[in-house]
Design an enzyme around this catalytic site. Sequence first.
Site, PDB file in Angstrom:
ATOM      1  N   MET A  91      70.701  24.140  82.311  1.00 40.47           N
ATOM      2  CA  MET A  91      69.874  23.431  81.345  1.00 40.47           C
ATOM      3  C   MET A  91      70.135  23.835  79.896  1.00 40.47           C
ATOM      4  O   MET A  91      69.212  23.923  79.096  1.00 40.47           O
ATOM      5  CB  MET A  91      68.377  23.665  81.673  1.00 40.47           C
ATOM      6  CG  MET A  91      68.009  23.373  83.107  1.00 40.47           C
ATOM      7  SD  MET A  91      68.461  21.701  83.622  1.00 40.47           S
ATOM      8  CE  MET A  91      67.100  20.815  82.902  1.00 40.47           C
ATOM      9  N   ARG A  92      71.388  24.073  79.577  1.00 38.41           N
ATOM     10  CA  ARG A  92      71.712  24.403  78.188  1.00 38.41           C
ATOM     11  C   ARG A  92      72.803  23.472  77.679  1.00 38.41           C
ATOM     12  O   ARG A  92      73.697  23.076  78.433  1.00 38.41           O
ATOM     13  CB  ARG A  92      72.232  25.846  78.084  1.00 38.41           C
ATOM     14  CG  ARG A  92      71.207  26.904  78.374  1.00 38.41           C
ATOM     15  CD  ARG A  92      71.825  28.296  78.279  1.00 38.41           C
ATOM     16  NE  ARG A  92      72.387  28.590  76.971  1.00 38.41           N
ATOM     17  CZ  ARG A  92      71.681  28.977  75.916  1.00 38.41           C
ATOM     18  NH1 ARG A  92      70.375  29.148  76.022  1.00 38.41           N
ATOM     19  NH2 ARG A  92      72.269  29.210  74.752  1.00 38.41           N
ATOM     20  N   HIS A 110      74.763  14.506  86.328  1.00 40.04           N
ATOM     21  CA  HIS A 110      73.582  14.039  85.605  1.00 40.04           C
ATOM     22  C   HIS A 110      72.846  13.035  86.507  1.00 40.04           C
ATOM     23  O   HIS A 110      73.483  12.158  87.088  1.00 40.04           O
ATOM     24  CB  HIS A 110      74.036  13.371  84.300  1.00 40.04           C
ATOM     25  CG  HIS A 110      72.922  12.867  83.448  1.00 40.04           C
ATOM     26  ND1 HIS A 110      72.044  13.713  82.800  1.00 40.04           N
ATOM     27  CD2 HIS A 110      72.532  11.605  83.137  1.00 40.04           C
ATOM     28  CE1 HIS A 110      71.167  12.977  82.122  1.00 40.04           C
ATOM     29  NE2 HIS A 110      71.442  11.706  82.317  1.00 40.04           N
TER      30      HIS A 110
HETATM   31  C1  GRF Z   1      69.994  17.719  89.388  1.00 39.70           C
HETATM   32  O1  GRF Z   1      69.208  16.541  89.482  1.00 39.70           O
HETATM   33  C2  GRF Z   1      71.144  17.523  88.418  1.00 39.70           C
HETATM   34  O2  GRF Z   1      71.642  16.211  88.387  1.00 39.70           O
HETATM   35  C3  GRF Z   1      70.511  17.857  87.099  1.00 39.70           C
HETATM   36  O3  GRF Z   1      69.611  18.908  87.372  1.00 39.70           O
HETATM   37  C4  GRF Z   1      69.215  18.867  88.746  1.00 39.70           C
HETATM   38  C5  GRF Z   1      69.578  20.190  89.317  1.00 39.70           C
HETATM   39  O4  GRF Z   1      69.130  20.368  90.625  1.00 39.70           O
HETATM   40  N1  GRF Z   1      71.517  18.166  86.113  1.00 39.70           N
HETATM   41  P1  GRF Z   1      69.666  21.584  91.491  1.00 39.70           P
HETATM   42  O5  GRF Z   1      69.374  22.863  90.717  1.00 39.70           O
HETATM   43  O6  GRF Z   1      71.143  21.388  91.705  1.00 39.70           O
HETATM   44  O7  GRF Z   1      68.885  21.546  92.759  1.00 39.70           O
END
Ligand code: GRF
Length: 189
Positions: A91-92, A110
């Site tokens: 998340m960065r 995504h």
């Molecule tokens: C997923 O929906 C991905 O597309 C998004 O963040 C979520 C991560 O889920 N970038 P996880 O940590 O892989 O379960």
Amino acid sequence: MKKIAIFISGRGSNMKAIVEQCQSGILSGIAEPVLVFSDHSDAAGLKYASEQGIATASLESKGMKRADYDRLVLEILAAYSPDYIVLAGYMRILSPVLVNAFPKRIINIHPADTTAHQGLHGYEWAWENKLPETKVTVHFVDEGLDTGSIIAQEIVDLHGATSLEDVETRGLAIEHRLYSKTLKELFES
Ligand code: GRF
């Protein structure tokens, strides 16, 4: 064998799906996870990764400038010399420091069509707008927010979806399959 470093921030279900495919699925003999890295030391996925015998590392980012943080990330990565960085719920936004060190070698997944919705809450966006379908996107990472060139997309059928959880479950099932399939195609091309 491509050496991959997988970056997560939390749950890590995509990371788990990729690791499984490396161990005994379509990525077996093609990719090897050499590191699972997180910006949170308590990310649930780290425990799973170390149980699988994969090296893990984490670095908290509090108070740090993005470029300074990414310089430290590069130092950590140096010990594992990955060919690719695979972002899986990381998340960065990456700084040029990291992006330029791995040109076209950082991939992200995504939970929406990146041309229609960028940033957080891709499944909420689809649910709230009552979309009949959405698209999961695998793309190269540049310095923007979900702006890198698209490698693969797959439609998620949302007809009859009854809740946000339902939307997420349908989407993640596709993410987990699409990500490994796309990495395989990329690594073999
Ligand atoms: C997923 O929906 C991905 O597309 C998004 O963040 C979520 C991560 O889920 N970038 P996880 O940590 O892989 O379960």
